[in-house]
Design an enzyme around this catalytic site. Structure first.
Site, PDB file in Angstrom:
ATOM      1  N   CYS A 117       0.057  -1.864  -9.705  1.00  0.00           N
ATOM      2  CA  CYS A 117      -0.132  -1.142  -8.701  1.00  0.00           C
ATOM      3  C   CYS A 117       1.099  -0.045  -8.005  1.00  0.00           C
ATOM      4  CB  CYS A 117      -0.046  -2.311  -7.233  1.00  0.00           C
ATOM      5  SG  CYS A 117      -0.015  -1.626  -6.032  1.00  0.00           S
ATOM      6  N   CYS A 120       2.496  -0.117  -4.476  1.00  0.00           N
ATOM      7  CA  CYS A 120       3.291  -1.202  -4.785  1.00  0.00           C
ATOM      8  C   CYS A 120       4.659  -1.379  -4.699  1.00  0.00           C
ATOM      9  CB  CYS A 120       2.291  -3.028  -4.517  1.00  0.00           C
ATOM     10  SG  CYS A 120       0.315  -2.804  -4.780  1.00  0.00           S
ATOM     11  N   ASP A 121       3.969  -0.697  -6.559  1.00  0.00           N
ATOM     12  CA  ASP A 121       5.434  -0.583  -7.078  1.00  0.00           C
ATOM     13  C   ASP A 121       6.359   0.768  -7.258  1.00  0.00           C
ATOM     14  OD1 ASP A 121       5.236  -3.752  -7.288  1.00  0.00           O
ATOM     15  OD2 ASP A 121       3.866  -3.547  -8.283  1.00  0.00           O
TER      16      ASP A 121
END
Ligand code: NAP
Length: 289
Positions: A117, A120-121
């Site tokens: 992701c 997200c990261d």
């Protein structure tokens, strides 16, 4: 969330069971540009707006992981990690899972350099060099997102042509720091304490080399995630739930909505449409229609 809203608005008592974030894949998408009503909206924001409609409809919210579904007379037992719930009807809208790379080092570095992701990261890799694997919409979208925050992005794809829509190909072309590594497949994630690179094989020459990166973002597609339901409903060879366009499955009182079911177009708008259809059919089923 749409199924829950429609079912609750129809007067049913609804429990919405979610193991992660409300919104699923939407929450891992940077910008959504194809949901009618919004020229462009952040994935987290569309999720939040839908979630606000869920809470306004009086749906009961449960954070749990569904392990299996069992028949209990004419009802169903939804067996979760923490508790078991009984329901007169069940709507399965569990989406899909991310396909793994299935190469050495992937498991060891998952969450420590290997990510599924970018939204997200990605921030953990700000200013550093990263690799993105895949050639679909997700991979190119991830590459463009990471291109905006990372130093260099290596877009590793097994063919010379991308399967992504033209607009995503145009988007990556506007970045100087995205390097295409086409006709290459990932072989191994390299590192000791931390991830230091990805070994790739050139499919044209068969030569192997290591690209030094701090992060690897896998965007190699989606797979079905229906082990919990396979004994109850019929699934395709690929594991997607077989249903008709009203989301009716092979099990009476069990309906399937969104990416989890066998269908051609997996988009937020088609998932929402399924949710509404599934709730309507569930209501008719409960009313004996
Ligand atoms: P996808 O379209 O299935 O693309 C997966 C990519 O990974 C393909 O390029 C595939 O290569 C490659 N791949 C698969 N297995 C691999 C392996 N073992 N090693 C190396 N490469 C591998 O998946 P996606 O991009 O996640 O998209 C999934 C669905 O979501 C699609 O329907 C897509 O349109 C949709 N989506 C839509 C949007 C949007 O509309 N805004 C954004 C993101 C995703 P090949 O091309 O050679 O098969």
């Amino acid at each position: 969330m749409t199924a829950a809203i429609y079912a609750a608005d129809a007067g049913l008592s609804v429990r919405l069971i979610e193991k992660g974030m409300y919104g699923g894949q939407m929450t891992t998408t940077d910008r959504i540009e194809n949901y009618p009503g919004f020229k462009e909206i952040a994935g987290w924001e569309l999720s939040q707006r839908m979630f606000e409609c869920v809470t306004a409809s009086g749906v009961s919210l449960t954070s749990d992981n569904v392990l299996s579904l069992e028949r209990s007379g004419t009802n169903y037992k939804v067996i979760c990690q923490k508790e078991t719930y009984e329901a007169n009807a069940v709507i399965i809208a569990n989406g899909v899972a991310r396909r793994k790379l299935d190469i050495p080092g992937e498991k060891e570095f998952a969450g420590r350099g290997v990510s599924y992701c970018a939204v997200c990261d990605g921030n953990f890799f700000r200013g550093r060099d990263v690799a993105v694997i895949g050639g679909g919409n997700s991979a190119l979208e991830d590459a463009a997102y990471l291109g905006g925050i990372c130093n260099r992005v290596f877009l590793i794809h097994r063919r010379d042509e991308f399967r992504a829509d033209e607009k995503y190909v145009r988007a990556i072309n506007s970045f100087d720091n995205i390097e295409r590594v086409t006709s290459h497949v990932p072989v191994r994630i390299v590192g000791n304490e931390t991830l230091t690179g990805i070994e790739v094989r050139d499919l044209k020459t068969d030569s192997v080399r290591t690209i030094p990166v701090s992060g690897v973002f896998a965007a190699t597609g989606l797979i079905s995630d229906n082990n919990a339901f396979a004994g109850i409903v019929n699934v395709t060879d690929e594991g997607y739930i077989v249903s008709d366009e009203n989301c009716v499955t092979s099990a009476p009182g069990v309906f399937a909505a969104g990416d989890t079911r066998q269908k051609k177009l997996r988009q937020i708008v088609t998932a929402c449409a399924d949710g509404a259809s599934a709730a309507k059919r569930a209501l008719e089923y409960l009313n004996g229609v």
